[in-house]
Design a protein around this motif. Structure first.
Motif, PDB file in Angstrom:
ATOM      1  N   VAL A 121      18.525 -11.494 -25.693  1.00 22.24           N
ATOM      2  CA  VAL A 121      19.776 -12.443 -24.733  1.00 22.24           C
ATOM      3  C   VAL A 121      19.021 -13.221 -23.748  1.00 22.24           C
ATOM      4  O   VAL A 121      19.488 -14.429 -23.570  1.00 22.24           O
ATOM      5  CB  VAL A 121      20.653 -11.190 -24.063  1.00 22.24           C
ATOM      6  CG1 VAL A 121      21.365 -12.052 -23.183  1.00 22.24           C
ATOM      7  CG2 VAL A 121      21.377 -10.314 -25.052  1.00 22.24           C
ATOM      8  N   GLN A 122      17.926 -12.774 -23.123  1.00 22.98           N
ATOM      9  CA  GLN A 122      17.081 -13.777 -22.306  1.00 22.98           C
ATOM     10  C   GLN A 122      16.511 -15.049 -22.907  1.00 22.98           C
ATOM     11  O   GLN A 122      16.728 -16.253 -22.475  1.00 22.98           O
ATOM     12  CB  GLN A 122      15.854 -12.867 -21.771  1.00 22.98           C
ATOM     13  CG  GLN A 122      16.524 -11.875 -20.645  1.00 22.98           C
ATOM     14  CD  GLN A 122      15.180 -11.145 -20.452  1.00 22.98           C
ATOM     15  OE1 GLN A 122      14.276 -10.959 -20.910  1.00 22.98           O
ATOM     16  NE2 GLN A 122      15.565 -10.385 -18.842  1.00 22.98           N
ATOM     17  N   ARG A 123      16.058 -14.836 -24.437  1.00 26.95           N
ATOM     18  CA  ARG A 123      15.553 -16.030 -24.889  1.00 26.95           C
ATOM     19  C   ARG A 123      16.914 -16.976 -25.257  1.00 26.95           C
ATOM     20  O   ARG A 123      16.923 -18.201 -25.250  1.00 26.95           O
ATOM     21  CB  ARG A 123      15.171 -15.696 -26.452  1.00 26.95           C
ATOM     22  CG  ARG A 123      13.771 -15.179 -25.875  1.00 26.95           C
ATOM     23  CD  ARG A 123      13.136 -14.479 -27.243  1.00 26.95           C
ATOM     24  NE  ARG A 123      11.937 -13.804 -27.176  1.00 26.95           N
ATOM     25  CZ  ARG A 123      11.384 -12.882 -27.738  1.00 26.95           C
ATOM     26  NH1 ARG A 123      12.020 -12.669 -29.163  1.00 26.95           N
ATOM     27  NH2 ARG A 123      10.098 -12.627 -27.539  1.00 26.95           N
TER      28      ARG A 123
ATOM     29  N   ARG B   7      21.428 -24.999 -20.802  1.00 32.38           N
ATOM     30  CA  ARG B   7      21.161 -25.877 -20.086  1.00 32.38           C
ATOM     31  C   ARG B   7      21.260 -25.273 -18.540  1.00 32.38           C
ATOM     32  O   ARG B   7      21.293 -26.110 -17.713  1.00 32.38           O
ATOM     33  CB  ARG B   7      22.124 -27.177 -20.154  1.00 32.38           C
ATOM     34  CG  ARG B   7      21.935 -28.028 -21.463  1.00 32.38           C
ATOM     35  CD  ARG B   7      22.493 -29.208 -21.379  1.00 32.38           C
ATOM     36  NE  ARG B   7      22.355 -29.847 -22.730  1.00 32.38           N
ATOM     37  CZ  ARG B   7      23.077 -31.065 -22.909  1.00 32.38           C
ATOM     38  NH1 ARG B   7      23.850 -31.753 -22.277  1.00 32.38           N
ATOM     39  NH2 ARG B   7      22.791 -31.785 -24.249  1.00 32.38           N
ATOM     40  N   LEU B   8      21.463 -24.125 -18.467  1.00 35.07           N
ATOM     41  CA  LEU B   8      21.604 -23.574 -17.194  1.00 35.07           C
ATOM     42  C   LEU B   8      20.349 -23.469 -16.288  1.00 35.07           C
ATOM     43  O   LEU B   8      19.079 -23.660 -16.991  1.00 35.07           O
ATOM     44  CB  LEU B   8      22.029 -21.968 -17.317  1.00 35.07           C
ATOM     45  CG  LEU B   8      23.427 -21.770 -18.003  1.00 35.07           C
ATOM     46  CD1 LEU B   8      23.565 -20.300 -18.260  1.00 35.07           C
ATOM     47  CD2 LEU B   8      24.456 -22.201 -17.001  1.00 35.07           C
ATOM     48  N   PRO B   9      20.361 -23.582 -15.060  1.00 37.29           N
ATOM     49  CA  PRO B   9      19.275 -23.581 -14.352  1.00 37.29           C
ATOM     50  C   PRO B   9      18.336 -22.225 -14.666  1.00 37.29           C
ATOM     51  O   PRO B   9      18.993 -21.422 -14.775  1.00 37.29           O
ATOM     52  CB  PRO B   9      19.790 -23.709 -12.849  1.00 37.29           C
ATOM     53  CG  PRO B   9      20.992 -24.521 -12.949  1.00 37.29           C
ATOM     54  CD  PRO B   9      21.512 -23.880 -14.267  1.00 37.29           C
ATOM     55  N   ARG B  10      17.133 -22.571 -14.595  1.00 39.97           N
ATOM     56  CA  ARG B  10      16.204 -21.220 -14.954  1.00 39.97           C
ATOM     57  C   ARG B  10      16.473 -20.102 -14.196  1.00 39.97           C
ATOM     58  O   ARG B  10      16.620 -19.011 -14.702  1.00 39.97           O
ATOM     59  CB  ARG B  10      14.866 -21.887 -14.929  1.00 39.97           C
ATOM     60  CG  ARG B  10      13.696 -20.678 -15.678  1.00 39.97           C
ATOM     61  CD  ARG B  10      14.106 -20.666 -16.854  1.00 39.97           C
ATOM     62  NE  ARG B  10      13.182 -19.796 -17.729  1.00 39.97           N
ATOM     63  CZ  ARG B  10      13.557 -18.898 -18.569  1.00 39.97           C
ATOM     64  NH1 ARG B  10      14.945 -18.808 -18.887  1.00 39.97           N
ATOM     65  NH2 ARG B  10      12.740 -18.197 -19.224  1.00 39.97           N
ATOM     66  N   ALA B  11      16.751 -20.310 -12.794  1.00 39.21           N
ATOM     67  CA  ALA B  11      17.088 -19.006 -12.020  1.00 39.21           C
ATOM     68  C   ALA B  11      18.538 -18.510 -12.374  1.00 39.21           C
ATOM     69  O   ALA B  11      18.492 -16.976 -12.325  1.00 39.21           O
ATOM     70  CB  ALA B  11      17.227 -19.532 -10.419  1.00 39.21           C
TER      71      ALA B  11
ATOM     72  N   GLN C  63      15.501 -19.943  -5.057  1.00 34.20           N
ATOM     73  CA  GLN C  63      15.856 -19.661  -6.517  1.00 34.20           C
ATOM     74  C   GLN C  63      15.798 -18.171  -6.610  1.00 34.20           C
ATOM     75  O   GLN C  63      16.478 -17.597  -7.660  1.00 34.20           O
ATOM     76  CB  GLN C  63      14.932 -20.067  -7.286  1.00 34.20           C
ATOM     77  CG  GLN C  63      14.891 -22.091  -7.356  1.00 34.20           C
ATOM     78  CD  GLN C  63      13.854 -22.597  -8.056  1.00 34.20           C
ATOM     79  OE1 GLN C  63      12.846 -22.553  -8.010  1.00 34.20           O
ATOM     80  NE2 GLN C  63      14.211 -23.329  -8.998  1.00 34.20           N
ATOM     81  N   VAL C  64      15.024 -17.524  -5.908  1.00 37.05           N
ATOM     82  CA  VAL C  64      14.726 -15.959  -6.403  1.00 37.05           C
ATOM     83  C   VAL C  64      16.085 -15.432  -5.735  1.00 37.05           C
ATOM     84  O   VAL C  64      16.552 -14.340  -6.481  1.00 37.05           O
ATOM     85  CB  VAL C  64      13.521 -15.366  -5.492  1.00 37.05           C
ATOM     86  CG1 VAL C  64      13.738 -13.958  -5.457  1.00 37.05           C
ATOM     87  CG2 VAL C  64      12.325 -15.683  -5.833  1.00 37.05           C
ATOM     88  N   VAL C  65      16.549 -15.837  -4.679  1.00 35.28           N
ATOM     89  CA  VAL C  65      17.865 -15.279  -4.212  1.00 35.28           C
ATOM     90  C   VAL C  65      18.863 -15.743  -5.150  1.00 35.28           C
ATOM     91  O   VAL C  65      19.809 -14.845  -5.389  1.00 35.28           O
ATOM     92  CB  VAL C  65      18.365 -16.041  -2.928  1.00 35.28           C
ATOM     93  CG1 VAL C  65      19.631 -15.876  -2.298  1.00 35.28           C
ATOM     94  CG2 VAL C  65      17.200 -15.426  -1.709  1.00 35.28           C
TER      95      VAL C  65
END
Length: 767
Positions: free
Chosen positions: A388-390, A396-400, A680-682
Motif C-alpha cells: 500500500v505504501q509503495r 502525485r500526493l505530497p510525500r508527507a 511535514q512531520v505534523v
C-alpha cells in the motif's frame, strides 16, 4: 502478589497519558450508562414494587346496578383464575359544580368502602383518617391541595348531602376519586357497583383480557359498563419517562461500545509497545499469568477510579433527570429515585467489563517467550503495508501525505479499533444533529407566524387573587379591543368522564379563534361541533382509541355523544380538547378560566400586558414563553452526551497516534535527518488518522441517521410528522462527513506537534 503490584504501579506511573485516557473513558461511559439504567429501572421497579405492596387491582370493573345483584358481583370474584377480589362497593358519580381542593369542577366518582385495607387495592392514607360515619369523605390524591389545613373542607354536590373531608388518600389502582362509609352510599343514590380483581395470570394484555372474561362470564349481559386495566396505569405512570428512554438507551449503548473499543486499543498498544518490558519481566522470573496480571492491574486502577467518579457524577445527574421524567404525573406511593442496584451494577460491572476487554490483548503477553519479547522491539514487522505504501508513493500526493495515509496499514488491528471509535463518535454527532433539528422544529411548531402570545388568567379568590370586575363576555371583548390584539381564544376547564372508562379526565373547551395551529395536527382536523374531540397520541393509546372512534362525554349528569376528529403531535395524556358548544351542553353557564391572545406582528407584548392589568386588576396577564421544556431537555442532554462521547473518541485517536509516534521514533528521526520539516512531520502524523476519520465519517452517517429515526419513531408521547423526521439536507450530510476528520484531527493534534518538535540527535542517539 506484591511483585505484581509493584510492577503494575510502576507501569501506571510510566504510562500516565494512557492511564488518564482510560480513566476519562470509563468516567464518561459510566455516567452515560448510569443515566440510561437509572431511567430504565425507574420506569419499571417503583410501579411494580408499590403495586404489589398495595395489592393493586389488575382490573377495576364497574357493573350496572340495575343488571347485577351484589351476590352475583361477589360470586364473580370467586371464579377460576381470580386470585383475589374486593367488593362489591357502591359507586356513585357526584356532580361538583365548584373547584375542589385545587381540582376543577366536574364529576366525582365516590366509592362506599368500610376501610382502606383488604385483599385488593389497599388504599394508603396520606393525611387525616378514614371516613367511618355518614357525612364524611376521603378525597384521592389527584386533588392536589391536600394537607392538614385542607381537612374540614365541605364537598357540596348537586343532589347530595354536604360531606366533610376527613382525609386524603392514594391508590395505585386509581379505583376512585373519593371514598365514603358504606352507610353513606344510600343518600348518594349509586347507580353502579365496583369490583376489584387480581388474577392468577395477567402478564400480558392477552392474559388480562382472558382472565377478565373468565371472571365476568356468568354476569348478565351488559352488566359490565367499564373495566380499567393495570397496564393502562403502568403506561400512564412512565409515559413521560418512556419518552426520554430511547435516546438515553442509544447514548448508553454508544458509550459502552466506545469504552470497549478504546480500552482494547489502549491495552493492545501497551502490550505491543512494551514487548521489551514483558521480556524483562519474564526474564526476572515473572510467570506468564503474573505478566497478564500486571497489565490487568495497570488497566484496572484508572478504570476503578474513573468508574467511582463516573458513578458519583451520574448519581448527581440522574436525580434531576428523574425529576423531569416523572414531573406532573400521579405516582401514588411509588418512590421515584435512583435504584441502589444501578449504583452497584456500575461500580462492579464497569471495572469488570474493562478487565474482560483488557484480557484479550493482554493474553498476547502471556504467549510471548522472554527471548522473543526482548528481541522483537516495538517496531512493526517488516513488510507490513509495504504494498500500500509503495502504491501511495507512486501518486502525485505530497510525500508527507502519502506516508501518513500508508501508516494505518502497518498496524491494521489498531487502525481498525481506532476507526471504529471514530465511527461511533460520528454516529453520536449525527444522532444529536438530527435530534436537535427535529426538536427545534417541534418547539417552533405553531409559532411560524412570528406573533407574540399573551396568556391572561382570570383571578380566583381561592388562590388569594383579586376576582375580575368584568364577566366572561366582557373580558373577551376587552381583550379583542386592546391595541395589538389579533386573535383571542377563551379556555374553559371541566372534569369529564368518557363513557366506559373509570377515571375522570380534564376537558379543555375553546371558544373564539382556533386554539391549536393546524401545523400541530398530525391527523384529522380541529373540533367544530359539539362532542368533537382533539387528543394527543398518548391519550389515545392509554384509552385504546383511534381517530374516528365514537366517544361520549359525561359531566353533571349530562352526556354529549361525539367522535375523535383530530390528533395532535403531543399533549397532556389526561386531557382532551373540544369545542365550547360541548361545554354548554355539559355545564351551561361555565365561564372561561384563561384566555390566549395572539398579537399582531410587531406589537409590544409587554405594553399589552400592562394594558390588561390596568383595565381589570382581576386579570393576570403574562407574556407566553417561546421555549419548550421537552425540546430544551432533549437537546441539552444530547449535546452533553455528544461532547462526552466525541471527546472519548478523540482520546482514542490521541492514544493511537501517541503509540505510533513512540514506535516510529527512529523512522521519524531518519526522515527529519534527510530533510523532512517539522510541519511535514505534523502533516504526516495527522494524515495517518485523518484518512481513518474520513472513512469513519462515511460509515457513521448512515448509522447515525438510522439511530435518529429509531429514536423519533419510539417517543410515545409525541408523534412527529414526516417533515420533522426527514431533517437531512446535503449541506448537513457534507458537514457530518467531515465530523470524523475533525475528531481524528482533534485527537492527533498534541502528539503530532510533539513529533514535529522531536530532536534528531536525541532520537538517533537513543537508538
Amino acid at each position: 502478589m506484591s511483585a505484581v503490584w509493584r510492577a503494575s504501579r510502576a507501569a501506571v506511573k510510566r504510562r500516565r497519558l494512557q492511564t488518564v485516557v482510560i480513566g476519562l473513558v470509563v468516567f464518561c461511559s459510566t455516567m452515560t450508562v448510569m443515566l440510561a439504567l437509572g431511567l430504565l429501572l425507574a420506569t419499571e421497579g417503583p410501579f411494580e414494587k408499590s403495586f404489589e405492596k398495595q395489592r393493586g387491582a389488575h382490573a377495576v370493573t364497574t357493573l350496572d346496578r340495575s343488571k347485577v345483584t351484589d351476590a352475583q358481583a361477589a360470586a364473580s370474584g370467586r371464579r377460576p383464575g381470580v386470585a383475589a377480589s374486593a367488593g362489591p362497593f357502591g359507586l356513585a358519580v357526584l356532580d361538583v359544580p365548584t373547584d375542589l381542593a385545587g381540582s376543577p369542577p366536574g364529576p366525582l366518582a365516590v366509592v362506599g368502602r368500610a376501610d382502606p385495607a383488604g385483599p385488593v387495592d389497599r388504599v394508603e392514607l396520606l393525611v387525616g383518617r378514614w371516613a367511618t360515619r355518614p357525612g364524611e369523605i376521603v378525597l384521592g390524591s389527584a386533588h392536589g391541595g391536600y394537607d392538614d389545613g385542607s381537612l374540614g373542607l365541605k364537598v357540596e354536590a348537586r343532589g347530595a348531602p354536604p360531606l366533610t373531608v376527613v382525609g386524603f388518600a392514594t391508590s395505585m389502582s386509581k379505583s376512585a376519586a373519593a371514598w365514603v362509609a358504606p352507610a353513606q352510599m344510600a343518600a348518594l343514590h349509586p347507580k353502579a357497583v365496583q369490583m376489584l380483581y387480581r388474577f392468577d395470570v395477567a402478564d400480558t394484555s392477552e392474559d388480562f383480557a382472558s382472565s377478565l372474561a373468565g371472571a365476568t362470564a356468568e354476569l348478565p349481559r351488559g352488566a359490565v359498563t367499564s373495566s380499567q386495566s393495570y397496564f393502562t396505569l403502568k403506561r400512564a405512570f412512565s409515559s413521560l419517562a418512556d419518552a426520554y428512554l430511547p435516546f438515553m438507551t442509544v447514548f448508553g449503548v454508544l458509550g459502552l461500545l466506545v469504552s470497549v473499543l478504546i480500552v482494547g486499543n489502549v491495552v493492545s498498544g501497551a502490550v505491543v509497545s512494551g514487548y521489551r518490558h514483558i521480556g524483562v519481566l519474564k526474564a526476572l522470573g515473572f510467570t506468564p499469568n503474573q505478566v497478564v496480571a500486571v497489565y490487568l492491574v495497570m488497566i484496572s486502577v484508572p478504570a476503578v477510579v474513573g468508574c467511582a467518579l463516573g458513578t458519583l457524577a451520574g448519581g448527581l445527574l440522574t436525580e434531576p433527570v428523574l425529576k423531569i421524567a416523572f414531573g406532573g404525573i400521579q405516582t401514588g406511593t411509588a418512590a421515584i429515585g435512583l435504584s441502589p442496584w444501578v449504583v452497584v451494577l456500575c461500580l462492579l460491572g464497569m471495572p469488570a467489563l474493562v478487565a474482560v476487554t483488557a484480557l484479550v490483548p493482554a493474553l498476547r503477553a502471556h504467549r510471548l517467550s522472554a527471548a522473543r519479547a526482548i528481541t522483537a522491539g516495538s517496531s512493526p514487522r517488516t513488510g507490513r503495508g509495504l504494498r500500500v505504501q509503495r502504491a501511495l508513493a507512486g501518486t502525485r500526493l505530497p510525500r508527507a501525505v502519502s506516508l501518513g495515509l500508508g501508516q494505518p496499514f502497518t498496524r491494521p488491528g489498531r487502525a481498525g479499533l481506532t476507526m471504529a471509535a471514530i465511527v461511533l463518535g460520528v454516529v453520536t454527532v449525527t444522532v444529536t444533529v438530527g435530534l436537535t433539528s427535529t426538536m427545534l422544529a417541534f418547539g417552533n411548531a405553531g409559532r411560524g407566524d412570528g406573533k407574540a402570545r399573551v396568556a391572561v388568567q382570570v383571578g380566583r379568590a381561592d388562590q388569594q387573587q383579586t376576582a375580575p370586575k368584568l364577566n366572561d363576555a366582557a373580558i373577551e371583548k376587552l381583550l379583542r379591543t386592546l391595541p395589538g390584539a389579533s386573535e383571542v381564544t377563551a379556555r374553559g376547564l371541566l372534569q369529564v368522564r368518557l363513557s366506559g372508562y373509570a377515571q375522570n379526565r380534564f376537558g379543555n373547551f375553546y371558544r373564539g379563534d382556533p386554539a391549536v395551529d393546524a401545523s400541530l395536527l398530525v391527523a384529522g382536523r380541529l373540533p367544530k361541533g359539539p362532542g368533537e374531540v382533539l387528543a394527543s397520541p398518548e391519550f389515545l393509546a392509554q384509552h385504546g382509541l383511534a381517530l374516528g372512534d365514537r366517544v361520549t362525554l359525561e359531566a353533571g349528569g349530562r352526556k354529549v355523544a361525539g367522535a375523535i376528529v383530530g390528533k395532535t403531535m403531543e399533549g397532556n395524556p389526561l386531557a382532551l380538547d373540544t369545542s365550547w358548544e360541548t361545554l354548554e351542553r355539559l355545564s351551561p353557564g361555565t365561564e372561561a378560566i384563561e384566555y390566549g391572545v395572539r398579537l399582531a406582528p410587531g406589537a409590544d407584548a409587554q405594553a399589552y400586558v400592562d394594558a390588561v392589568q390596568a383595565a381589570d386588576p382581576g386579570l393576570y396577564a403574562t407574556v407566553a414563553s417561546s421555549g419548550n421544556n421537552v425540546t430544551t431537555t432533549v437537546v441539552g442532554f444530547s449535546s452533553v452526551f455528544t461532547i462526552l462521547l466525541s471527546t472519548v473518541a478523540a482520546l482514542g485517536v490521541f492514544n493511537t497516534v501517541l503509540l505510533n509516534v513512540r514506535e516510529r521514533r527512529r523512522d521519524l528521526g531518519m526522515l527529519k535527518s534527510i530533510g523532512m520539516t517539522p510541519r511535514q512531520v505534523v502533516v504526516m502524523t495527522v494524515t495517518s488518522v485523518a484518512g481513518l476519520g474520513f472513512v469513519g465519517g462515511l460509515l457513521g452517517i448512515p448509522l447515525g441517521v438510522a439511530g435518529h429515526r429509531w429514536i423519533v419513531d419510539h417517543v410515545g408521547i409525541v408523534e412527529f410528522p414526516a417533515a420533522m423526521k426527514d431533517v437531512w439536507a446535503a449541506p448537513q450530510l457534507l458537514g457530518l462527513g467531515l465530523a470524523g476528520v475533525a475528531i481524528a484531527a482533534l485527537g492527533a493534534a498534541v502528539p503530532a506537534r510533539s513529533a514535529g518538535r522531536m530532536r534528531i540527535a536525541k532520537v538517533l542517539h537513543n537508538e
